[in-house]
Scaffold this motif. Sequence first.
Motif, mmCIF file in Angstrom:
data_model
loop_
_atom_site.group_PDB
_atom_site.id
_atom_site.type_symbol
_atom_site.label_atom_id
_atom_site.label_comp_id
_atom_site.label_asym_id
_atom_site.label_seq_id
_atom_site.Cartn_x
_atom_site.Cartn_y
_atom_site.Cartn_z
ATOM 1 N N ALA A 73 62.418 64.410 10.684
ATOM 2 C CA ALA A 73 62.435 64.014 12.088
ATOM 3 C C ALA A 73 61.641 62.730 12.314
ATOM 4 C CB ALA A 73 61.866 65.141 12.961
ATOM 5 N N GLU A 74 60.516 62.570 11.606
ATOM 6 C CA GLU A 74 59.720 61.343 11.730
ATOM 7 C C GLU A 74 60.490 60.141 11.215
ATOM 8 O OE1 GLU A 74 55.204 61.768 11.035
ATOM 9 O OE2 GLU A 74 56.089 63.381 9.838
ATOM 10 N N GLN A 76 63.727 59.789 11.013
ATOM 11 C CA GLN A 76 64.821 59.493 11.937
ATOM 12 C C GLN A 76 64.318 58.745 13.166
ATOM 13 O OE1 GLN A 76 66.239 63.567 12.289
ATOM 14 N NE2 GLN A 76 68.074 63.073 11.122
ATOM 15 N N ALA A 77 63.143 59.135 13.660
ATOM 16 C CA ALA A 77 62.565 58.442 14.820
ATOM 17 C C ALA A 77 62.213 57.002 14.468
ATOM 18 C CB ALA A 77 61.325 59.186 15.302
ATOM 19 N N ALA A 80 65.300 54.951 14.380
ATOM 20 C CA ALA A 80 65.773 54.631 15.732
ATOM 21 C C ALA A 80 65.054 53.408 16.285
ATOM 22 C CB ALA A 80 65.551 55.839 16.655
ATOM 23 N N VAL A 81 63.764 53.269 15.939
ATOM 24 C CA VAL A 81 62.994 52.098 16.372
ATOM 25 C C VAL A 81 63.440 50.846 15.620
ATOM 26 C CG1 VAL A 81 60.686 51.060 16.437
ATOM 27 C CG2 VAL A 81 60.985 53.464 17.074
ATOM 28 N N THR A 141 69.251 57.614 11.982
ATOM 29 C CA THR A 141 68.675 58.335 13.125
ATOM 30 C C THR A 141 69.281 59.735 13.254
ATOM 31 O OG1 THR A 141 70.321 57.471 14.676
ATOM 32 C CG2 THR A 141 68.312 56.185 14.371
#
Length: 426
Positions: A73-74, A76-77, A80-81, A141
């Motif tokens: 999850a980290e 993927q975040a 996204a950035v 992401t």
Amino acid sequence: MAERKTYTIVIKLGSSSLVDENTKEPKLATMSLIVETVIRLKRDGHRVIIVSSGGIAIGLRTLNMDKRPKHLAEVQAIAAVGQGRMIGRWDMLFGQFGQRIAQILLTRNDIVDWTQFKNAQNTFTELLNMGVVPIVNENDTLSVREIKFGDNDTLSAITAALVGADYLFLLTDVECLYTDNPRTNPDATPILIVPDLSKGLPGVSTSSGSGSDVGTGGMETKIIAADLATNAGVHTVIMKSSEPMNMFKIVEYMQTIDSENNINYKDTSELNLKKLQEDELARLTAGNIPLYTKFIANDVKHHMKNRDFWILHGLVTKGALVIDEGAYKACTRKDRAGLLPAGIIEVEETFHELECVNLKVGKRLPNGELDPSVPLRTVGRARCNYTSIEITKIKGLQSTEIENVLGYSISEYIAYRDNLAFPPHP
């Protein structure tokens, strides 16, 4: 003088080519050179696609993080950035030349259906017809392990096959393959031409691994990508990422070779591999062409059809069917048949109908069971008309017995011949 050909070219750039390993800052000078090269190639009539990594690396710097975290999850975040900033940099650089770009983010889920696969092809075709440069990346992401391509080398090979490219350029931190690691062995010699990757790479070291801690690939993943691409009829080139302008010289040289049509790299019956390298090195030296490694594509007779490539490399397998030698021969002959239940010995794991499974060849004992003393070999893939539970009940039977056992019959075949795919070299 014959008219020079124009090509569809896919260029794969890894994170280590675009982002500094230590500072995580973008290598804008390298990116600018790549953009200039792409513009020159397009002015020469070529159609160009870029497969670009770097989103996660840029996200790390934006968020002031030193290391890539372990939790999905980290990551993927962070992607996204970083992805928006990465495409923004490409847009800024290409914008200096008035060149339009498009972003395409893919996962295997996007091509898991044949219609989706064809739609992806159509999107690429329309963008190229519009003069746009598509920039492709895995959708980090959203990707999870089950639907990831694994690395962008694999993604670039699938993209090249998807668009029917002529050439795939894999940019890395060395100019070509060597017989050993040139950083540690000064006697290592270049391998410039690989005429048939199915015969392996005798005497070649691929142990250099990933060039930096911001990348995920290495030389081995590039050879795997080259195998995928050449099977689909795409010539594959490994060259140095820090000198992208060399790509234009290499493409011009390839145009000359193609227009003269006087070199048959596949004809190695009288030409051993060592002499092949010596002759190619002499031609490159005479023409002042930089070193690179070219994997020769399979010819039209031997490269995979679109649908076969999609089944083998676009889908995710959910289990396996073990078939006997007779079924394998029937499914791979020139007028190949579909897969019948009589040819199935064993079913592995659980899957639903129309899901993709591996095909393995085993030996059947006189009692119909699988001989555990004979190793299984994976030979291809299939999309099945029945579930694993149904196939377990009807394996080894004649097609006429299906309805008596199940109470219904979807098809006489476990898999239609159009839903069977076998690589050129299993």
